[in-house]
Enzyme design. Structure first.
Site, PDB file in Angstrom:
ATOM      1  N   CYS A  75     -48.924 -64.927 -64.806  1.00 24.09           N
ATOM      2  CA  CYS A  75     -49.814 -65.951 -64.247  1.00 24.09           C
ATOM      3  C   CYS A  75     -50.249 -65.613 -62.815  1.00 24.09           C
ATOM      4  O   CYS A  75     -50.989 -64.660 -62.634  1.00 24.09           O
ATOM      5  CB  CYS A  75     -49.168 -67.329 -64.375  1.00 24.09           C
ATOM      6  N   ILE A 129     -50.388 -72.463 -67.860  1.00 25.37           N
ATOM      7  CA  ILE A 129     -50.466 -73.536 -66.869  1.00 25.37           C
ATOM      8  C   ILE A 129     -51.514 -73.142 -65.814  1.00 25.37           C
ATOM      9  O   ILE A 129     -51.306 -72.193 -65.061  1.00 25.37           O
ATOM     10  CB  ILE A 129     -49.101 -73.778 -66.187  1.00 25.37           C
ATOM     11  N   HIS A 165     -46.685 -67.976 -69.184  1.00 21.20           N
ATOM     12  CA  HIS A 165     -45.326 -68.033 -68.620  1.00 21.20           C
ATOM     13  C   HIS A 165     -44.279 -67.789 -69.706  1.00 21.20           C
ATOM     14  O   HIS A 165     -43.722 -68.748 -70.246  1.00 21.20           O
ATOM     15  CB  HIS A 165     -45.069 -69.419 -68.016  1.00 21.20           C
ATOM     16  N   GLU A 167     -41.325 -66.971 -69.339  1.00 21.00           N
ATOM     17  CA  GLU A 167     -39.991 -67.402 -68.869  1.00 21.00           C
ATOM     18  C   GLU A 167     -39.712 -68.879 -69.142  1.00 21.00           C
ATOM     19  O   GLU A 167     -38.583 -69.328 -68.999  1.00 21.00           O
ATOM     20  CB  GLU A 167     -39.834 -67.080 -67.374  1.00 21.00           C
TER      21      GLU A 167
HETATM   22  N1  GLN Z   1     -53.735 -71.296 -60.924  1.00 25.94           N
HETATM   23  C1  GLN Z   1     -52.772 -70.478 -60.248  1.00 25.94           C
HETATM   24  C2  GLN Z   1     -53.461 -69.460 -59.336  1.00 25.94           C
HETATM   25  O1  GLN Z   1     -54.642 -69.349 -59.347  1.00 25.94           O
HETATM   26  C3  GLN Z   1     -51.858 -69.770 -61.215  1.00 25.94           C
HETATM   27  C4  GLN Z   1     -51.056 -70.784 -61.954  1.00 25.94           C
HETATM   28  C5  GLN Z   1     -49.720 -70.316 -62.391  1.00 25.94           C
HETATM   29  O2  GLN Z   1     -49.179 -69.314 -61.927  1.00 25.94           O
HETATM   30  N2  GLN Z   1     -49.140 -71.089 -63.267  1.00 25.94           N
HETATM   31  O3  GLN Z   1     -52.807 -68.768 -58.616  1.00 25.94           O
END
Ligand code: GLN
Length: 186
Positions: A75, A129, A165, A167
């Site tokens: 992410c 997310i 994610h 994890e």
């Molecule tokens: N939206 C976040 C970003 O742009 C990333 C979200 C996440 O790591 N769950 O850094």
């Protein structure tokens, strides 16, 4: 093997648990000197702008840019590894990709999807997310998975990046793949 998790922000403990479930030792990395004791590094999710600021502050940027330590970004960690972020120059530039942030729409802040990940498994539960996606890949980048037409997992040399994610579930196969198939111990 000893695998570090960059412990400046994000889901550190969960990554360490997956490293341990994979049969290896997990270390929370807070200082650059600790990079010398590890065989690979996981960059967790969180908020990439904050993560970058903290990495600047604690001196990780230059050291990691010049290092050949295998890295796995999830992410926000994927965003930190990218060459380009929405048309602007990226941060560590280890993966030759362009990422777009928050790319699955505002109304669906988070969702889960079963992913077919090339070389790993056909039934990995992906937790997304406010996830980025990979809008463009250059030659040499291996696309491992998509959600619809959006690329969500890539590999290039010793670098692995995913939008989701791993994890946050009990399934540690992605982390296990990174450690057992992408890190060569000499
Ligand atoms: N939206 C976040 C970003 O742009 C990333 C979200 C996440 O790591 N769950 O850094």
């Amino acid at each position: 093997m000893k695998i570090g998790v960059l412990a400046l922000q994000g889901a550190v403990r969960e990554h360490i648990r997956h490293i341990e479930l994979s049969g290896h030792e997990g270390i929370a990395v807070k200082r650059v000197e600790q990079l010398e004791e590890i065989d690979g590094l996981i960059l967790p999710g969180g908020e990439s702008t904050t993560l970058r600021r903290l990495m600047d502050l604690y001196g990780f940027k230059e050291v990691l840019q010049n290092s050949d330590l295998p890295m796995f970004g999830t992410c926000a960690g994927l965003i930190v590894l990218a060459q380009d972020v929405e048309g602007e120059s990226g941060y560590l530039k280890k993966l030759d990709i362009t990422v777009e942030r928050n790319s699955f729409g505002r109304q669906v802040d988070s969702f889960e999807s079963e992913l077919d990940i090339k070389g790993i498994a056909e039934d990995i539960e992906g937790v997304f997310i406010r996830a980025p996606h990979i809008a463009q890949v250059e030659e040499g980048v291996d696309v491992l998975s998509r959600v619809g037409d959006k690329i969500v997992a890539v590999k290039q040399g010793k670098y692995l990046g995913v939008s989701f994610h791993p994890e946050l579930t009990d399934d540690y196969r992605v982390t296990e793949y990174f450690i057992n198939h992408m890190i060569k111990k000499d």
